[in-house]
Design an enzyme around this catalytic site. Structure first.
Site, PDB file in Angstrom:
ATOM      1  N   ASP A 249      10.628  45.052  27.955  1.00  0.00           N
ATOM      2  CA  ASP A 249      10.903  44.802  29.085  1.00  0.00           C
ATOM      3  C   ASP A 249      12.140  43.494  28.844  1.00  0.00           C
ATOM      4  O   ASP A 249      12.269  43.099  27.731  1.00  0.00           O
ATOM      5  CB  ASP A 249      10.104  44.002  30.105  1.00  0.00           C
ATOM      6  CG  ASP A 249      10.740  43.167  31.291  1.00  0.00           C
ATOM      7  OD1 ASP A 249      11.351  43.992  32.086  1.00  0.00           O
ATOM      8  OD2 ASP A 249      10.165  42.116  31.693  1.00  0.00           O
ATOM      9  N   SER A 250      13.013  43.277  29.794  1.00  0.00           N
ATOM     10  CA  SER A 250      14.044  42.215  29.499  1.00  0.00           C
ATOM     11  C   SER A 250      13.251  40.914  29.270  1.00  0.00           C
ATOM     12  O   SER A 250      13.926  39.876  28.675  1.00  0.00           O
ATOM     13  CB  SER A 250      14.682  41.933  30.585  1.00  0.00           C
ATOM     14  OG  SER A 250      13.888  41.518  31.862  1.00  0.00           O
TER      15      SER A 250
ATOM     16  N   TYR B 236      18.303  41.533  33.105  1.00  0.00           N
ATOM     17  CA  TYR B 236      18.999  42.809  33.277  1.00  0.00           C
ATOM     18  C   TYR B 236      19.529  43.368  34.571  1.00  0.00           C
ATOM     19  O   TYR B 236      20.686  44.073  34.350  1.00  0.00           O
ATOM     20  CB  TYR B 236      18.060  43.807  32.435  1.00  0.00           C
ATOM     21  CG  TYR B 236      17.862  44.126  31.125  1.00  0.00           C
ATOM     22  CD1 TYR B 236      18.022  42.946  30.281  1.00  0.00           C
ATOM     23  CD2 TYR B 236      16.729  45.241  30.889  1.00  0.00           C
ATOM     24  CE1 TYR B 236      17.702  43.163  28.877  1.00  0.00           C
ATOM     25  CE2 TYR B 236      16.488  45.213  29.238  1.00  0.00           C
ATOM     26  CZ  TYR B 236      16.985  44.248  28.307  1.00  0.00           C
ATOM     27  OH  TYR B 236      16.556  44.521  27.143  1.00  0.00           O
ATOM     28  N   GLY B 237      18.823  42.769  35.552  1.00  0.00           N
ATOM     29  CA  GLY B 237      19.311  43.429  36.723  1.00  0.00           C
ATOM     30  C   GLY B 237      20.905  43.252  37.071  1.00  0.00           C
ATOM     31  O   GLY B 237      21.334  44.097  37.863  1.00  0.00           O
TER      32      GLY B 237
ATOM     33  N   CYS C 257      10.124  48.102  32.537  1.00  0.00           N
ATOM     34  CA  CYS C 257      11.288  47.622  33.089  1.00  0.00           C
ATOM     35  C   CYS C 257      11.882  48.507  34.066  1.00  0.00           C
ATOM     36  O   CYS C 257      12.429  49.626  33.652  1.00  0.00           O
ATOM     37  CB  CYS C 257      12.223  47.047  32.100  1.00  0.00           C
ATOM     38  SG  CYS C 257      13.601  46.405  32.952  1.00  0.00           S
ATOM     39  N   ASN C 258      12.041  48.248  35.448  1.00  0.00           N
ATOM     40  CA  ASN C 258      12.516  49.265  36.477  1.00  0.00           C
ATOM     41  C   ASN C 258      13.809  49.478  36.209  1.00  0.00           C
ATOM     42  O   ASN C 258      14.251  50.631  36.239  1.00  0.00           O
ATOM     43  CB  ASN C 258      12.066  48.564  37.743  1.00  0.00           C
ATOM     44  CG  ASN C 258      10.615  48.764  38.151  1.00  0.00           C
ATOM     45  OD1 ASN C 258      10.285  49.689  38.965  1.00  0.00           O
ATOM     46  ND2 ASN C 258       9.941  47.859  37.817  1.00  0.00           N
TER      47      ASN C 258
ATOM     48  N   GLU D 203      10.942  33.771  35.194  1.00  0.00           N
ATOM     49  CA  GLU D 203      11.278  33.333  33.740  1.00  0.00           C
ATOM     50  C   GLU D 203      11.144  31.956  33.420  1.00  0.00           C
ATOM     51  O   GLU D 203      11.168  31.240  32.455  1.00  0.00           O
ATOM     52  CB  GLU D 203      12.626  33.949  33.258  1.00  0.00           C
ATOM     53  CG  GLU D 203      12.848  35.356  33.165  1.00  0.00           C
ATOM     54  CD  GLU D 203      12.133  36.068  31.871  1.00  0.00           C
ATOM     55  OE1 GLU D 203      12.022  35.489  30.843  1.00  0.00           O
ATOM     56  OE2 GLU D 203      11.645  37.120  31.945  1.00  0.00           O
TER      57      GLU D 203
ATOM     58  N   CYS E 202       9.838  45.745  40.401  1.00  0.00           N
ATOM     59  CA  CYS E 202      10.522  45.032  39.106  1.00  0.00           C
ATOM     60  C   CYS E 202       9.380  44.403  38.742  1.00  0.00           C
ATOM     61  O   CYS E 202       8.426  43.883  39.238  1.00  0.00           O
ATOM     62  CB  CYS E 202      11.364  43.984  39.844  1.00  0.00           C
ATOM     63  SG  CYS E 202      11.991  42.939  38.242  1.00  0.00           S
ATOM     64  N   THR E 203       9.011  44.706  37.360  1.00  0.00           N
ATOM     65  CA  THR E 203       7.859  44.297  36.890  1.00  0.00           C
ATOM     66  C   THR E 203       7.605  42.749  36.916  1.00  0.00           C
ATOM     67  O   THR E 203       6.557  42.249  36.643  1.00  0.00           O
ATOM     68  CB  THR E 203       7.803  44.874  35.217  1.00  0.00           C
ATOM     69  OG1 THR E 203       8.813  44.566  34.535  1.00  0.00           O
ATOM     70  CG2 THR E 203       7.644  46.332  35.299  1.00  0.00           C
ATOM     71  N   HIS E 204       8.857  41.981  36.993  1.00  0.00           N
ATOM     72  CA  HIS E 204       8.527  40.666  37.094  1.00  0.00           C
ATOM     73  C   HIS E 204       7.900  40.107  38.578  1.00  0.00           C
ATOM     74  O   HIS E 204       7.140  39.367  38.624  1.00  0.00           O
ATOM     75  CB  HIS E 204       9.806  39.920  36.906  1.00  0.00           C
ATOM     76  CG  HIS E 204      10.377  39.477  35.798  1.00  0.00           C
ATOM     77  ND1 HIS E 204      10.990  40.857  35.105  1.00  0.00           N
ATOM     78  CD2 HIS E 204      10.503  38.572  35.083  1.00  0.00           C
ATOM     79  CE1 HIS E 204      11.343  40.185  33.857  1.00  0.00           C
ATOM     80  NE2 HIS E 204      11.389  38.882  33.977  1.00  0.00           N
TER      81      HIS E 204
HETATM   82  N1  DGL Z   1      11.645  43.383  34.752  1.00  0.00           N
HETATM   83  C1  DGL Z   1      12.473  43.938  34.813  1.00  0.00           C
HETATM   84  C2  DGL Z   1      12.636  45.081  35.903  1.00  0.00           C
HETATM   85  O1  DGL Z   1      11.534  45.701  36.143  1.00  0.00           O
HETATM   86  C3  DGL Z   1      13.928  43.554  34.579  1.00  0.00           C
HETATM   87  C4  DGL Z   1      14.325  42.302  35.379  1.00  0.00           C
HETATM   88  C5  DGL Z   1      15.706  41.846  35.030  1.00  0.00           C
HETATM   89  O2  DGL Z   1      15.723  41.320  33.846  1.00  0.00           O
HETATM   90  O3  DGL Z   1      16.740  41.527  35.790  1.00  0.00           O
HETATM   91  O4  DGL Z   1      13.519  45.395  36.508  1.00  0.00           O
END
Ligand code: DGL
Length: 272
Positions: A13-14, A45-46, A77-78, A156, A188-190
């Site tokens: 993931d990011s 990453y978004g 990571c989505n 984060e 989003c996995t966060h």
């Molecule tokens: N956890 C990630 C996702 O599911 C990445 C979020 C990010 O880094 O912006 O999209």
């Protein structure tokens, strides 16, 4: 019998978000070895262009395949799943599983009204991955999607329940609330780390769904189908690698994941 260590499952993931998927997988398959890569040196990453996220996903998968010879790779990571899953599946011999389809199945399983929401990063929502997947498997549902820029940065920083995140959530989730959904996928996995705040804003009538459990089930069925499961009697080894500050990753990651996150190995892209 060979005593060679079994091949691990690799996951990335990011940053900390994929730990929601790692937690579900460790609980479901405690005998499996896991290597987790958190690209905290390059998160989020978004907001990044899709090509850049695609390049990162290729780089990380390539490194994991070369360094750890995994039996399966999970894109936890989505954003990376949305823009790179097809390419990774085509390029690597090892099976690659993403989080979009499992997440969608999970939310479809709980809706009664067929009015469903999905929240995710700007990259995920703009990619149209959920909209396309829903049109393919459940064209009858009314899908409302909303991007939530800023949520990932709160996680984060370890700020999962503050007044600031609540105010942001109230604003960003307004279109989802207006659509009167009965189920909301945290795409989003966060975001499961913000579940308390999101649940307060959405109210009791909306079921929050994460892709973590369903993805863990998808991994375990894929391993069973190919006869690649680790032996039952053993305890899996869990390795965590971060491209950012490893002390922060260890401290915050342990708080978010649990005691399995012990030491963290540093990875530097500039030395790769
Ligand atoms: N956890 C990630 C996702 O599911 C990445 C979020 C990010 O880094 O912006 O999209």
């Amino acid at each position: 019998m060979s005593s060679a260590a079994p091949r691990p499952i690799a996951m990335f993931d990011s940053g900390f978000g994929g730990l929601t998927v790692a937690r579900a997988l460790i609980d479901l398959a405690p005998n499996e070895d896991l290597v987790y890569f958190g690209d905290t040196g390059r998160y989020p990453y978004g907001p990044r262009p899709h090509d850049e996220v695609r390049r990162y996903a290729h780089q990380i998968t390539e490194w994991m395949v070369e360094a750890h010879d995994p039996k399966l790779v999970v894109v936890a990571c989505n954003t990376a799943t949305a823009v790179a899953l097809d390419e990774l599946q085509a390029r690597f011999d090892v099976p690659v599983i993403g989080v979009v389809k499992p997440g969608l199945s999970a939310v479809l399983a709980v809706t009664d009204t067929d009015r469903v929401g999905v929240v995710g990063t700007v990259g995920t929502i703009a990619s149209g991955a959920y909209q396309r997947a829903a049109a393919e498997v459940a064209p009858h549902i009314e899908l409302t999607c909303a991007a939530c820029p800023g949520f990932v940065e709160f996680v984060e920083r370890g700020e999962t329940d503050s007044e600031q995140v609540r105010v942001l959530a109230q604003r960003l989730l307004a279109p989802i609330a207006d659509a009167k959904v009965d189920a909301l996928l945290l795409g989003c996995t966060h975001y499961p780390f913000l579940a308390r705040t999101i649940a307060d804003v959405m109210g009791r009538d909306v079921v929050l769904v994460s892709s973590a459990d369903e993805t863990a089930f998808a991994v375990s069925s894929a391993l069973a189908a190919s006869g690649l499961e680790a032996d039952g009697g053993r305890t899996g080894r869990h390795t965590f690698v971060s491209s950012g500050d490893i002390e922060t990753f260890a401290r915050l990651g342990r708080w978010l994941l649990g005691p399995e996150l012990d030491t963290v190995i540093a990875y530097r892209w500039d030395l790769a």
